[in-house]
Design a protein around this motif. Structure first.
Motif, PDB file in Angstrom:
ATOM      1  N   UNK A   1      -7.447  15.918  -9.374  1.00 46.34           N
ATOM      2  CA  UNK A   1      -6.667  17.158  -9.459  1.00 46.34           C
ATOM      3  C   UNK A   1      -5.203  16.935  -9.085  1.00 46.34           C
ATOM      4  N   UNK A   2      -4.927  15.798  -8.452  1.00 42.06           N
ATOM      5  CA  UNK A   2      -3.539  15.430  -8.149  1.00 42.06           C
ATOM      6  C   UNK A   2      -2.997  14.460  -9.204  1.00 42.06           C
ATOM      7  N   UNK A   3      -3.655  14.428 -10.359  1.00 33.72           N
ATOM      8  CA  UNK A   3      -3.236  13.624 -11.521  1.00 33.72           C
ATOM      9  C   UNK A   3      -3.338  12.121 -11.293  1.00 33.72           C
ATOM     10  N   UNK A   4      -4.284  11.694 -10.458  1.00 35.51           N
ATOM     11  CA  UNK A   4      -4.526  10.265 -10.270  1.00 35.51           C
ATOM     12  C   UNK A   4      -5.428   9.770 -11.403  1.00 35.51           C
ATOM     13  N   UNK A   5      -4.992   8.716 -12.091  1.00 36.14           N
ATOM     14  CA  UNK A   5      -5.818   8.145 -13.159  1.00 36.14           C
ATOM     15  C   UNK A   5      -5.878   6.623 -13.089  1.00 36.14           C
ATOM     16  N   UNK A   6      -5.486   6.083 -11.940  1.00 36.80           N
ATOM     17  CA  UNK A   6      -5.544   4.634 -11.741  1.00 36.80           C
ATOM     18  C   UNK A   6      -6.127   4.346 -10.366  1.00 36.80           C
ATOM     19  N   UNK A   7      -7.153   3.499 -10.329  1.00 32.97           N
ATOM     20  CA  UNK A   7      -7.848   3.190  -9.083  1.00 32.97           C
ATOM     21  C   UNK A   7      -7.957   1.678  -8.909  1.00 32.97           C
ATOM     22  N   UNK A   8      -7.655   1.200  -7.705  1.00 37.12           N
ATOM     23  CA  UNK A   8      -7.841  -0.202  -7.348  1.00 37.12           C
ATOM     24  C   UNK A   8      -8.941  -0.261  -6.302  1.00 37.12           C
TER      25      UNK A   8
ATOM     26  N   UNK B   1      -9.812   6.264 -17.488  1.00 43.92           N
ATOM     27  CA  UNK B   1      -8.918   5.895 -16.385  1.00 43.92           C
ATOM     28  C   UNK B   1      -8.800   4.370 -16.278  1.00 43.92           C
ATOM     29  N   UNK B   2      -7.730   3.934 -15.613  1.00 49.55           N
ATOM     30  CA  UNK B   2      -7.544   2.506 -15.359  1.00 49.55           C
ATOM     31  C   UNK B   2      -8.179   2.184 -14.007  1.00 49.55           C
ATOM     32  N   UNK B   3      -9.270   1.459 -14.055  1.00 47.63           N
ATOM     33  CA  UNK B   3     -10.032   1.167 -12.837  1.00 47.63           C
ATOM     34  C   UNK B   3     -10.212  -0.339 -12.734  1.00 47.63           C
ATOM     35  N   UNK B   4      -9.656  -0.913 -11.697  1.00 44.80           N
ATOM     36  CA  UNK B   4      -9.737  -2.361 -11.508  1.00 44.80           C
ATOM     37  C   UNK B   4     -10.509  -2.673 -10.229  1.00 44.80           C
ATOM     38  N   UNK B   5     -11.431  -3.618 -10.331  1.00 37.22           N
ATOM     39  CA  UNK B   5     -12.225  -4.045  -9.188  1.00 37.22           C
ATOM     40  C   UNK B   5     -11.816  -5.451  -8.774  1.00 37.22           C
TER      41      UNK B   5
ATOM     42  N   UNK C   1       0.825  -1.205   0.000  1.00 37.40           N
ATOM     43  CA  UNK C   1       0.000   0.000   0.000  1.00 37.40           C
ATOM     44  C   UNK C   1       0.864   1.261   0.000  1.00 37.40           C
ATOM     45  N   UNK C   2       1.898   1.260   0.823  1.00 35.27           N
ATOM     46  CA  UNK C   2       2.741   2.452   0.957  1.00 35.27           C
ATOM     47  C   UNK C   2       3.465   2.790  -0.345  1.00 35.27           C
ATOM     48  N   UNK C   3       3.883   1.761  -1.086  1.00 33.23           N
ATOM     49  CA  UNK C   3       4.620   1.994  -2.328  1.00 33.23           C
ATOM     50  C   UNK C   3       3.699   2.196  -3.525  1.00 33.23           C
ATOM     51  N   UNK C   4       2.575   1.515  -3.521  1.00 30.10           N
ATOM     52  CA  UNK C   4       1.715   1.509  -4.710  1.00 30.10           C
ATOM     53  C   UNK C   4       0.713   2.657  -4.742  1.00 30.10           C
ATOM     54  N   UNK C   5       0.369   3.194  -3.571  1.00 27.54           N
ATOM     55  CA  UNK C   5      -0.752   4.135  -3.498  1.00 27.54           C
ATOM     56  C   UNK C   5      -0.320   5.549  -3.121  1.00 27.54           C
ATOM     57  N   UNK C   6      -0.939   6.510  -3.770  1.00 27.41           N
ATOM     58  CA  UNK C   6      -0.751   7.914  -3.399  1.00 27.41           C
ATOM     59  C   UNK C   6      -1.778   8.318  -2.345  1.00 27.41           C
TER      60      UNK C   6
ATOM     61  N   UNK D   1     -15.924   4.180 -13.448  1.00 23.84           N
ATOM     62  CA  UNK D   1     -15.822   3.873 -14.880  1.00 23.84           C
ATOM     63  C   UNK D   1     -16.753   4.743 -15.705  1.00 23.84           C
ATOM     64  N   UNK D   2     -17.920   5.038 -15.158  1.00 24.49           N
ATOM     65  CA  UNK D   2     -18.870   5.876 -15.884  1.00 24.49           C
ATOM     66  C   UNK D   2     -18.416   7.327 -15.900  1.00 24.49           C
ATOM     67  N   UNK D   3     -17.842   7.788 -14.789  1.00 22.79           N
ATOM     68  CA  UNK D   3     -17.398   9.187 -14.676  1.00 22.79           C
ATOM     69  C   UNK D   3     -16.083   9.421 -15.414  1.00 22.79           C
TER      70      UNK D   3
END
Length: 324
Positions: free
Chosen positions: A263-270, A289-293, A69-74, A283-285
């Motif tokens: 606004x912090x340039x995040x475009x990937x969500x887990x 973006x890269x969105x993985x469930x 989590x610490x390395x992968x996530x902002x 995904x709709x909004x």
């Protein structure tokens, strides 16, 4: 829910379920895997069950895929109950404390409106076009116009196209009717919930949480957590308990929380947990973006295969360059 994780990953997921089960005095695991759905859906049971399953998924990612989590996530964030998941994921609150807190949270929420004999409601509204600002403004007007004893408030702002309102049954019905008549909402869907979450009718539950949180150790998260209340990261560990108390009666500012990340340039969500609602909203909004469930053991296997393929391709390219 989560049984595939429990049986397939005894060194990670099973330990999470067993720890949560012990913290609550037993029967949680049996209820999740074998209990009646009507009993599991009671908020005092659903909240610890969802939290436990979510953390079990995360632990499998950590142990099986070396996810850090610490390395992968902002940022880390969770919707309503999910904020407690975010706190456990970032090592701010222990799993044992968290499941006890959310069990109490669920019980207190139900108790807060026990004397209203079911005369409360929540309803999800589909927002028309770009009318979210007008809808929010109208909600203030509607609330002020209701007769004494009636109440309606914005419980969740989930996206630019979906909100949830909460309050007394008459207040929610009146707001739904007015917002649709004005053209700000396309339709309303009543939600099958046991209490009107995230409105001032939950003040008694907020008071109970305030007392309970005084006894819990809260550490600085290893990753910034975006608060449901402020839609900004916690500034220090000392304010976490206060904002969790406020969260019980306040609007879940999910849309603004995601907007902060964007606004912090995040475009990937887990997105992990027993359901895909938040991932589908994202995904709709933000379709680009890269969105993985991640909701099941099969999802984890798919992620493993994808990562392995990337590693194999990387090794192959390295060997090819070396041969040249």
């Amino acid at each position: 829910m989560g049984k595939d994780l429990y049986t397939r990953y005894p060194q990670s997921a099973k330990q999470v379920f067993d720890e949560a089960d012990e913290a609550l005095g037993g029967n949680l695991v049996k209820l999740i895997f074998e209990g009646q759905q009507s009993k599991l859906k009671l908020t005092e049971n659903a909240q610890p069950a969802i939290l436990t399953t979510s953390i079990a998924i995360l632990r499998v990612l950590e142990h099986e895929l070396d996810f850090d989590v610490a390395k992968a996530c902002t940022y880390a964030l969770g919707h309503s109950l999910g904020e407690y998941t975010a706190l456990v994921a970032t090592k701010s609150i222990s799993l044992t404390d968290a499941v006890k807190l959310v069990r109490l949270r669920g019980e207190a929420m139900t108790k807060a409106v026990a004397d209203r004999q079911g005369q409360t409601a929540m309803s999800a509204l589909v927002v028309r076009g770009d009318h979210l600002p007008e809808l929010e403004y109208s909600m203030d007007e509607i609330r002020a116009s209701l007769p004494p004893g009636e109440l309606v408030e914005l419980a969740n702002i989930n996206s630019t196209f979906q909100v949830v309102i909460s309050g007394t049954s008459k207040g929610v019905d009146e707001a739904s009717r007015i917002l649709q008549r004005k053209g700000f909402a396309a339709r309303a869907v009543d939600l099958p919930v046991s209490a009107p979450f995230h409105c001032s009718l939950m003040q008694e539950a907020a008071n109970a949480m305030e007392e309970a949180l005084k006894t819990v150790e809260i550490k600085k998260p290893i990753v910034d957590i975006v608060s449901n209340v402020t839609a900004k990261p916690y500034s220090n560990p000392e304010e976490i308990a206060s904002l969790l108390v406020q969260q019980v009666t306040s609007t879940v500012e999910w849309n603004r929380s995601i907007d902060y990340c964007k606004k912090q340039d995040i475009d990937e969500f887990l997105c992990f947990g027993p359901g895909k609602v938040l991932a589908n909203l994202l995904k709709k909004e933000y379709p680009l973006d890269k969105i993985r469930s991640i909701t099941t053991a099969d999802d984890i296997d798919g992620l493993y295969d994808e990562l392995k393929l990337k590693i194999d391709n990387s090794v192959s390219r390295t060997q090819e360059n070396s041969s040249k």
